[in-house]
Design an enzyme around this catalytic site. Structure first.
Site, PDB file in Angstrom:
ATOM      1  N   LYS A   1       0.832  -1.294   0.073  1.00 41.74           N
ATOM      2  CA  LYS A   1       0.013   0.082  -0.154  1.00 41.74           C
ATOM      3  C   LYS A   1       1.020   1.248  -0.063  1.00 41.74           C
ATOM      4  CE  LYS A   1      -1.899  -1.335   3.891  1.00 41.74           C
ATOM      5  NZ  LYS A   1      -1.191  -2.367   4.189  1.00 41.74           N
TER       6      LYS A   1
ATOM      7  N   ARG B   1      -9.795   0.346   8.883  1.00 38.31           N
ATOM      8  CA  ARG B   1      -9.196  -0.848   9.141  1.00 38.31           C
ATOM      9  C   ARG B   1     -10.122  -1.836   9.695  1.00 38.31           C
ATOM     10  NH1 ARG B   1      -3.355  -0.100   8.559  1.00 38.31           N
ATOM     11  NH2 ARG B   1      -2.146  -1.399   9.878  1.00 38.31           N
TER      12      ARG B   1
ATOM     13  N   ARG C   1      11.910  -5.565   4.648  1.00 38.48           N
ATOM     14  CA  ARG C   1      11.749  -4.374   4.492  1.00 38.48           C
ATOM     15  C   ARG C   1      12.974  -3.325   5.101  1.00 38.48           C
ATOM     16  NH1 ARG C   1       6.000  -1.864   5.095  1.00 38.48           N
ATOM     17  NH2 ARG C   1       6.010  -2.700   7.179  1.00 38.48           N
TER      18      ARG C   1
ATOM     19  N   ARG D   1      11.665  -1.662  10.609  1.00 36.68           N
ATOM     20  CA  ARG D   1      10.515  -0.947  11.612  1.00 36.68           C
ATOM     21  C   ARG D   1      10.414  -2.025  12.810  1.00 36.68           C
ATOM     22  NH1 ARG D   1       5.124   0.215   7.917  1.00 36.68           N
ATOM     23  NH2 ARG D   1       4.220  -1.263   9.778  1.00 36.68           N
TER      24      ARG D   1
ATOM     25  N   ARG E   1       0.200  -9.235  13.189  1.00 35.21           N
ATOM     26  CA  ARG E   1      -0.481  -8.288  12.420  1.00 35.21           C
ATOM     27  C   ARG E   1      -1.392  -9.068  11.479  1.00 35.21           C
ATOM     28  NH1 ARG E   1       4.587  -5.305  10.438  1.00 35.21           N
ATOM     29  NH2 ARG E   1       3.185  -4.287   9.197  1.00 35.21           N
TER      30      ARG E   1
END
Ligand code: AP5
Length: 215
Positions: A14, A89, A128, A161, A172
């Site tokens: 996203k 969400r 990431r 992160r 998550r």
């Protein structure tokens, strides 16, 4: 005023898609994840309320989210178009957005659901890396920086992160299935949803979205 929504699990792409669409359209990017990380960094009241939820990979309460989103919408041009990334969400947030938009005579024009198999999402997140100073997003394999550990744009340090650890990623994904995936039916019932296989390249995905929004 109108808005598009980018829906998809953690790591679906996203943020990466938003970065391309921001360059190619006049839609304003609203990422609740980015807003909350900034709030945590500045230790604001919102940041203090959100920190522990984010660290565990749980959702920040709907009331906090709806307040920061409405404030953000109100702070801009009343004619602006918005691109929501990671919001809504929950069904409660979607209903809250509907109420805000009724008050502002605005509408959601398209919801793009980025679909990626779970076995691809996990390595996307563990690999990431994010620039500490400008927020640019890399991936150790899919999009490596030219100099390891350093941002191509401003040479800033690249960090992982805190919620991209494997244990938090699993939570998550569970939270996404339980609380966010029901939004697919919510927007399907309104005839707004477009499913996009997000295993394609970011540019291919962006071109599909651009085709739908006519930009
Ligand atoms: P948030 O920041 O929104 O996290 P997320 O939804 O889990 O999504 P990510 O940012 O992890 O992934 P992404 O889909 O943007 O993927 P990206 O483009 O970076 O939220 C974080 C936390 O904040 C939540 O857990 C919650 O606590 C809180 N929160 C936020 N919003 C909330 C809300 N509305 N309500 C309640 N709580 C909220 O890509 C990932 C990696 O894959 C990158 O390395 C990238 O380079 C790579 N990649 C991307 N696209 C591709 C592609 N097409 N092919 C190959 N690699 C790709």
């Amino acid at each position: 005023m109108r808005a598009i929504i980018l829906l998809g699990g953690p790591g679906a792409g996203k943020g990466t898609l938003s970065e391309i669409l921001t360059r190619k359209t006049d839609y304003l990017h609203i990422s609740t994840g980015d807003m909350l990380r900034e709030a945590v960094r500045s230790a604001s009241l919102v940041g203090q309320a959100a920190k522990s939820f984010m660290e565990s990979g749980s959702l920040v309460p709907d009331s906090v989210i709806l307040d920061i989103v409405e404030e953000r919408i109100d702070s801009g041009d009343p004619q602006a178009h918005f691109m929501f990334d990671g919001f809504p969400r929950t069904i409660g947030q979607a209903e809250g957005l509907d109420s805000i938009f009724v008050r502002k005579n605005a509408r959601v024009s398209n919801v793009f659901n980025l679909t990626v198999p779970r076995e691809i999402l996990i390595p996307r997140l563990t690999g990431r890396r994010v620039c500490k100073s400008c927020g640019a997003v890399y991936h150790l394999i899919n999009k490596p920086p030219k100099n390891p550990g350093r941002c191509d744009i401003d040479n800033g340090e690249l960090l992982q992160r805190t919620d991209d650890s494997e244990a938090t990623i699993l939570n998550r994904l569970l939270v996404y299935e339980n609380q966010t995936a029901p939004l697919i039916a919510y927007y399907e019932n309104r005839g707004l949803i477009r499913h996009i296989a997000a295993t394609q390249t970011p540019d291919q995905i962006a071109n599909i979205v651009l085709g739908f929004i006519g930009a």
